[in-house]
Design a protein around this motif. Structure first.
Motif, PDB file in Angstrom:
ATOM      1  N   SER A   1       0.862  -1.188   0.000  1.00  0.00           N
ATOM      2  CA  SER A   1       0.000   0.000   0.000  1.00  0.00           C
ATOM      3  C   SER A   1       0.891   1.228   0.000  1.00  0.00           C
ATOM      4  CB  SER A   1      -0.899   0.001   1.246  1.00  0.00           C
ATOM      5  OG  SER A   1      -1.949  -0.909   1.059  1.00  0.00           O
ATOM      6  N   THR A   2       1.023   1.827  -1.180  1.00  0.00           N
ATOM      7  CA  THR A   2       1.942   2.965  -1.295  1.00  0.00           C
ATOM      8  C   THR A   2       1.198   4.243  -1.670  1.00  0.00           C
ATOM      9  OG1 THR A   2       2.356   2.243  -3.565  1.00  0.00           O
ATOM     10  CG2 THR A   2       3.962   1.579  -1.907  1.00  0.00           C
ATOM     11  N   GLY A   3      -0.099   4.263  -1.456  1.00  0.00           N
ATOM     12  CA  GLY A   3      -0.888   5.459  -1.804  1.00  0.00           C
ATOM     13  C   GLY A   3      -1.721   5.170  -3.035  1.00  0.00           C
ATOM     14  N   ARG A   4      -3.024   5.435  -2.950  1.00  0.00           N
ATOM     15  CA  ARG A   4      -3.914   5.099  -4.059  1.00  0.00           C
ATOM     16  C   ARG A   4      -3.825   6.174  -5.130  1.00  0.00           C
ATOM     17  NH1 ARG A   4     -10.418   4.531  -3.407  1.00  0.00           N
ATOM     18  NH2 ARG A   4     -10.894   3.734  -5.493  1.00  0.00           N
ATOM     19  N   ARG A   5      -3.507   5.750  -6.340  1.00  0.00           N
ATOM     20  CA  ARG A   5      -3.438   6.690  -7.455  1.00  0.00           C
ATOM     21  C   ARG A   5      -4.717   6.599  -8.289  1.00  0.00           C
ATOM     22  NH1 ARG A   5       1.617   5.715  -5.939  1.00  0.00           N
ATOM     23  NH2 ARG A   5       1.424   3.501  -6.407  1.00  0.00           N
ATOM     24  N   GLU A   6      -4.894   7.561  -9.137  1.00  0.00           N
ATOM     25  CA  GLU A   6      -6.129   7.645  -9.923  1.00  0.00           C
ATOM     26  C   GLU A   6      -6.347   6.370 -10.725  1.00  0.00           C
ATOM     27  OE1 GLU A   6      -6.309  11.723 -11.551  1.00  0.00           O
ATOM     28  OE2 GLU A   6      -8.008  10.929 -12.718  1.00  0.00           O
ATOM     29  N   GLY A   7      -7.573   5.896 -10.724  1.00  0.00           N
ATOM     30  CA  GLY A   7      -7.903   4.707 -11.504  1.00  0.00           C
ATOM     31  C   GLY A   7      -7.504   3.412 -10.831  1.00  0.00           C
ATOM     32  N   GLN A   8      -6.911   3.517  -9.640  1.00  0.00           N
ATOM     33  CA  GLN A   8      -6.452   2.318  -8.958  1.00  0.00           C
ATOM     34  C   GLN A   8      -7.530   1.798  -8.009  1.00  0.00           C
ATOM     35  OE1 GLN A   8      -2.944   2.985  -6.656  1.00  0.00           O
ATOM     36  NE2 GLN A   8      -1.773   1.462  -7.777  1.00  0.00           N
ATOM     37  N   GLN A   9      -7.543   0.440  -7.831  1.00  0.00           N
ATOM     38  CA  GLN A   9      -8.415  -0.155  -6.826  1.00  0.00           C
ATOM     39  C   GLN A   9      -7.809   0.092  -5.442  1.00  0.00           C
ATOM     40  OE1 GLN A   9     -11.418  -2.005  -7.229  1.00  0.00           O
ATOM     41  NE2 GLN A   9     -11.292  -0.995  -9.225  1.00  0.00           N
ATOM     42  N   ARG A  10      -8.669   0.000  -4.418  1.00  0.00           N
ATOM     43  CA  ARG A  10      -8.148   0.077  -3.052  1.00  0.00           C
ATOM     44  C   ARG A  10      -7.250  -1.125  -2.796  1.00  0.00           C
ATOM     45  NH1 ARG A  10     -12.003   0.505   1.757  1.00  0.00           N
ATOM     46  NH2 ARG A  10     -13.102  -1.158   0.678  1.00  0.00           N
ATOM     47  N   ASN A  11      -6.143  -0.918  -2.148  1.00  0.00           N
ATOM     48  CA  ASN A  11      -5.228  -2.019  -1.817  1.00  0.00           C
ATOM     49  C   ASN A  11      -5.230  -2.203  -0.297  1.00  0.00           C
ATOM     50  OD1 ASN A  11      -3.327  -3.993  -1.818  1.00  0.00           O
ATOM     51  ND2 ASN A  11      -1.592  -2.591  -1.993  1.00  0.00           N
ATOM     52  N   ILE A  12      -5.960  -3.229   0.160  1.00  0.00           N
ATOM     53  CA  ILE A  12      -6.043  -3.455   1.598  1.00  0.00           C
ATOM     54  C   ILE A  12      -5.127  -4.621   1.969  1.00  0.00           C
ATOM     55  CG2 ILE A  12      -7.552  -4.099   3.514  1.00  0.00           C
ATOM     56  CD1 ILE A  12      -9.851  -2.843   1.851  1.00  0.00           C
ATOM     57  N   VAL A  13      -4.187  -4.346   2.861  1.00  0.00           N
ATOM     58  CA  VAL A  13      -3.283  -5.397   3.326  1.00  0.00           C
ATOM     59  C   VAL A  13      -3.885  -5.980   4.600  1.00  0.00           C
ATOM     60  CG1 VAL A  13      -0.987  -5.893   4.213  1.00  0.00           C
ATOM     61  CG2 VAL A  13      -1.274  -4.269   2.342  1.00  0.00           C
ATOM     62  N   SER A  14      -4.287  -7.250   4.528  1.00  0.00           N
ATOM     63  CA  SER A  14      -4.955  -7.849   5.676  1.00  0.00           C
ATOM     64  C   SER A  14      -4.735  -9.354   5.678  1.00  0.00           C
ATOM     65  CB  SER A  14      -6.459  -7.556   5.605  1.00  0.00           C
ATOM     66  OG  SER A  14      -7.147  -8.308   6.581  1.00  0.00           O
ATOM     67  N   SER A  15      -4.826  -9.953   6.863  1.00  0.00           N
ATOM     68  CA  SER A  15      -4.751 -11.412   6.947  1.00  0.00           C
ATOM     69  C   SER A  15      -6.152 -12.024   6.979  1.00  0.00           C
ATOM     70  CB  SER A  15      -3.967 -11.828   8.200  1.00  0.00           C
ATOM     71  OG  SER A  15      -4.623 -11.339   9.353  1.00  0.00           O
ATOM     72  N   LEU A  16      -7.162 -11.181   6.960  1.00  0.00           N
ATOM     73  CA  LEU A  16      -8.552 -11.650   7.125  1.00  0.00           C
ATOM     74  C   LEU A  16      -9.200 -11.953   5.782  1.00  0.00           C
ATOM     75  CD1 LEU A  16     -11.032 -11.910   9.177  1.00  0.00           C
ATOM     76  CD2 LEU A  16     -11.602  -9.592   8.448  1.00  0.00           C
ATOM     77  N   ASP A  17      -9.865 -13.122   5.691  1.00  0.00           N
ATOM     78  CA  ASP A  17     -10.753 -13.408   4.569  1.00  0.00           C
ATOM     79  C   ASP A  17     -11.783 -14.403   5.073  1.00  0.00           C
ATOM     80  OD1 ASP A  17     -12.032 -14.059   2.177  1.00  0.00           O
ATOM     81  OD2 ASP A  17     -10.193 -13.703   1.021  1.00  0.00           O
ATOM     82  N   LEU A  18     -13.030 -14.005   5.152  1.00  0.00           N
ATOM     83  CA  LEU A  18     -14.036 -14.852   5.801  1.00  0.00           C
ATOM     84  C   LEU A  18     -14.539 -15.967   4.893  1.00  0.00           C
ATOM     85  CD1 LEU A  18     -15.944 -12.138   7.847  1.00  0.00           C
ATOM     86  CD2 LEU A  18     -14.363 -13.870   8.680  1.00  0.00           C
ATOM     87  N   ASP A  19     -14.132 -15.967   3.626  1.00  0.00           N
ATOM     88  CA  ASP A  19     -14.544 -17.023   2.705  1.00  0.00           C
ATOM     89  C   ASP A  19     -13.527 -18.170   2.791  1.00  0.00           C
ATOM     90  OD1 ASP A  19     -15.118 -18.686   0.643  1.00  0.00           O
ATOM     91  OD2 ASP A  19     -14.904 -17.176  -0.956  1.00  0.00           O
ATOM     92  N   PRO A  20     -13.951 -19.329   3.333  1.00  0.00           N
ATOM     93  CA  PRO A  20     -12.984 -20.428   3.522  1.00  0.00           C
ATOM     94  C   PRO A  20     -12.295 -20.847   2.224  1.00  0.00           C
ATOM     95  CG  PRO A  20     -15.037 -20.921   4.644  1.00  0.00           C
ATOM     96  CD  PRO A  20     -15.291 -19.696   3.819  1.00  0.00           C
ATOM     97  N   ALA A  21     -13.025 -20.871   1.110  1.00  0.00           N
ATOM     98  CA  ALA A  21     -12.430 -21.292  -0.160  1.00  0.00           C
ATOM     99  C   ALA A  21     -11.325 -20.328  -0.569  1.00  0.00           C
ATOM    100  CB  ALA A  21     -13.495 -21.385  -1.242  1.00  0.00           C
ATOM    101  N   ALA A  22     -11.599 -19.035  -0.448  1.00  0.00           N
ATOM    102  CA  ALA A  22     -10.589 -18.028  -0.793  1.00  0.00           C
ATOM    103  C   ALA A  22      -9.412 -18.121   0.171  1.00  0.00           C
ATOM    104  CB  ALA A  22     -11.204 -16.630  -0.740  1.00  0.00           C
ATOM    105  N   MET A  23      -9.734 -18.363   1.429  1.00  0.00           N
ATOM    106  CA  MET A  23      -8.665 -18.468   2.437  1.00  0.00           C
ATOM    107  C   MET A  23      -7.784 -19.689   2.169  1.00  0.00           C
ATOM    108  SD  MET A  23      -6.972 -17.330   4.851  1.00  0.00           S
ATOM    109  CE  MET A  23      -7.748 -15.989   5.712  1.00  0.00           C
ATOM    110  N   GLU A  24      -8.428 -20.788   1.736  1.00  0.00           N
ATOM    111  CA  GLU A  24      -7.622 -21.975   1.445  1.00  0.00           C
ATOM    112  C   GLU A  24      -6.633 -21.691   0.310  1.00  0.00           C
ATOM    113  OE1 GLU A  24      -9.341 -25.528  -0.322  1.00  0.00           O
ATOM    114  OE2 GLU A  24      -8.128 -26.756   1.026  1.00  0.00           O
ATOM    115  N   LEU A  25      -7.114 -20.985  -0.721  1.00  0.00           N
ATOM    116  CA  LEU A  25      -6.221 -20.638  -1.834  1.00  0.00           C
ATOM    117  C   LEU A  25      -5.026 -19.829  -1.343  1.00  0.00           C
ATOM    118  CD1 LEU A  25      -8.650 -19.785  -4.777  1.00  0.00           C
ATOM    119  CD2 LEU A  25      -7.103 -21.758  -4.566  1.00  0.00           C
ATOM    120  N   LYS A  26      -5.317 -18.868  -0.442  1.00  0.00           N
ATOM    121  CA  LYS A  26      -4.226 -18.042   0.087  1.00  0.00           C
ATOM    122  C   LYS A  26      -3.230 -18.899   0.864  1.00  0.00           C
ATOM    123  CE  LYS A  26      -6.581 -13.603   0.358  1.00  0.00           C
ATOM    124  NZ  LYS A  26      -7.209 -12.606   1.227  1.00  0.00           N
TER     125      LYS A  26
END
Lengths: 176, 397
Positions: free
Chosen positions: B200-225
């Motif tokens: 996360s180095t600052g959101r520039r125009e046209g960029q998606q939000r970049n959230i750095v987190s260890s949380l993902d409540l979807d087990p399938a997505a979490m398993e992939l991670k």
């Protein structure tokens, strides 16, 4: 050649500094060195010690069981480490306040009167340097010149005016 | 230069261009922060040095800095590292690189301030909650304290995972000759943004939000991670396990030791060889990934493996795993099959606890006992020699 040295005395007596000056002197003489202090509660009073290994080759263990040279600066250190001198090794101790002198016959023992000599020459603060001079006299693992180079390196510049007096102290110790 | 291990590590961190250090003082590693403060790197390289209000705060400051793609580090000893475990787990969960230095002391609890290696399990098994590992380097000299800073950060960024330097009081407090690495510029903000697109180095125009987190409540997505993390770990296992082997080729008695214990055992091996005992030393430099394959090769002629640690027997588990595992899917295939091993070696342990440090001669005496004991009378497969059975030696600590 490898020389394993232990210096032990009261906390605050400058045991660790002596070891550091000796280690630096080893470096000045192009040797490999390790310096391992007792960093426990000793350094806040009680007895303190430092192991210095000086060698021509890479040093394996900085932790040593028996020493080529033990320098004991008080009775407790003398009592504790007399048995840790290798056979035919050297034990140097300051005679001031010693009530039970060492008794081993298989080691070379050098009682020196460094404390009294320091007082007599008004060099109380160079007691350590006198001891180092005495060490060099019995075991030339480093030279007086190496120690002087080392002092130049380890002493802050504001104390460099004391270098000539330290050199004098080294010679006094050397001749004890 | 003649430096303490702690001082060398601090100076190497400044020279490597580390961006931030956060810590809280504890013996036997306080010289790390002392040296950093004395050097005032904020005036030279721009490095931040901050005494946090606690170890918990320090590790979370590391998390914050790491999330911006910057090189952040902390250091402590066992009690403080335990407090940091929650933060370390979060750093792993969020795939963030950092350096954690643990200069171990005797424990558990507040324990002593004397050298120990009792945090091996905590360092190599993760220590906090969740499926994760930290990359663990174990220096055995002051030079390695300096050199491992760069390696640890390179690996931390390569694998997007915290790396740890696991030293102990001996290595931290000892002074030796050391050559410091050359100065390297810290990365500029634009270099960081370009190199570390995950940060996360600052959101520039046209960029998606970049959230750095260890949380993902979807087990399938979490398993992939989690699987992605395991893949990165596998690459580390395959490529980055390091070791040092001394006289292993013809060793009948093979000592396995790391860090300061390995230094002590180097002398034991020298003394043993002088007395005609074919001893060798295998030193894992990385504790995780553990150099299992190299150990299998080094142990080929060994009759006896002696694991020597300043603890009650921790690395011995990894030694046993390495020497008894067949077709372990997490290690490289085509290993010598231990069941066909001409001599299945006996594996025993020798340890001192609570801050007592063994001497080279003490280990040598133990080896001599093993060496002279007839095979039928060898010790049971695992035996931690209790201190009461060892020679009552008093190391100068």
């Amino acid at each position: 050649m490898t020389c394993e040295i232990l210096i032990a005395g009261f906390g605050g007596q400058g045991v660790l500094s002596m070891g550091k000056i000796l280690a630096y002197a080893g470096i000045m003489n192009n040797k490999e060195v390790t310096w391992l202090p007792s960093y426990g509660p000793e350094q806040r009073g009680g007895t303190s010690n430092v192991t210095v290994v000086i060698s021509d080759n890479a040093i394996s263990s900085p932790i040593v069981d028996h020493f080529d040279v033990v320098i004991a600066l008080n009775q407790q250190s003398l009592t504790k480490f007399e048995s840790k001198v290798k056979p035919d090794g050297q034990l140097i101790y300051d005679t001031y306040g010693i009530t039970t002198p060492p008794s081993r016959t298989d080691i070379r023992i050098y009682p020196i009167d460094a404390m009294q000599t320091a007082v007599k020459n008004n060099m109380q603060k160079m007691f350590n340097t006198i001891i180092l001079g005495a060490l060099i006299a019995v075991n030339p693992i480093v030279s007086i010149n190496d120690v002087m180079q080392s002092l130049k390196k380890t002493l802050p510049e504001r104390y460099h005016h004391l270098l000539p007096a330290n050199e004098q102290a080294l010679h006094i110790g050397f001749n004890l | 230069m003649l430096l303490k291990g702690n001082e060398a590590l601090a100076l190497a961190a400044i020279r490597y261009g580390v961006d931030a250090y956060y810590g809280y003082p504890i013996t036997p590693q306080s010289e790390i922060m002392e040296t950093l403060i004395a050097q005032k790197p904020w005036e030279s390289t721009g490095m931040t040095v901050l005494q946090a209000e606690s170890e918990v705060a320090a590790i979370n400051m590391v998390y914050g800095t790491a999330a911006t793609g910057r090189m952040a580090m902390t250091s402590s000893s066992g009690p403080g590292i335990s407090l940091m475990q929650n933060g370390i787990s979060y750093l792993c969960g969020a795939n963030l690189p950092c350096l954690i230095v643990n200069v171990m002391r005797g424990g558990p609890g507040l324990g002593t301030i004397s050298p120990s290696q009792a945090d091996y399990f905590q360092a190599t098994r993760g220590g906090g909650h969740g499926d994760y590992r930290t990359l663990v380097l174990a220096p055995s000299s002051v030079q390695e304290m300096a050199d491992f800073v760069a390696i640890a950060f390179q690996w931390a960024f390569r694998y997007r995972n915290p790396a740890m330097i696991l030293a102990d009081g001996t290595i931290g407090q000892m002074m030796e000759k050391v050559t410091l690495p050359p100065f390297q510029q810290r990365l500029t903000a634009s270099e960081v943004a370009k190199l570390h697109t995950w940060a996360s180095t600052g959101r520039r125009e046209g960029q998606q939000r970049n959230i750095v987190s260890s949380l993902d409540l979807d087990p399938a997505a979490m398993e992939l991670k989690c699987l992605n993390r395991e893949q990165r770990y596998q690459v580390a296992i395959d490529n980055d396990a390091r070791h040092q082997a001394i006289h292993c080729d013809d060793a009948e008695i093979l000592i396995v030791a790391f860090g300061s214990a390995a230094r002590i055992c180097t002398k034991t091996v020298q003394l043993a060889r002088q007395q005609g005992i074919r001893a060798g030393l295998f030193r894992p430099i990385t504790l995780w990934p553990f150099p299992a394959q190299a150990l299998r090769q080094a142990a080929q002629h060994a009759q006896h493996i002696l694991v020597v640690e300043l603890n009650a027997g921790q690395m011995i588990d990894d030694v046993r795993l390495a020497l008894t595992t067949q077709n372990n899917p997490t290690t490289t295939p085509n290993l010598p099959n231990t069941s066909n091993h001409p001599n299945t070696p006996t594996i025993t342990h020798y340890g001192r606890l609570g801050g007592v440090v063994f001497t080279p001669e003490e280990i040598l005496n133990h080896i001599k006992n093993i060496h002279t004991a007839p095979p039928t009378q060898t010790a049971p497969p695992t035996q931690t020699t209790p201190p009461t059975q060892t020679a009552p030696s008093t190391p100068p600590h």
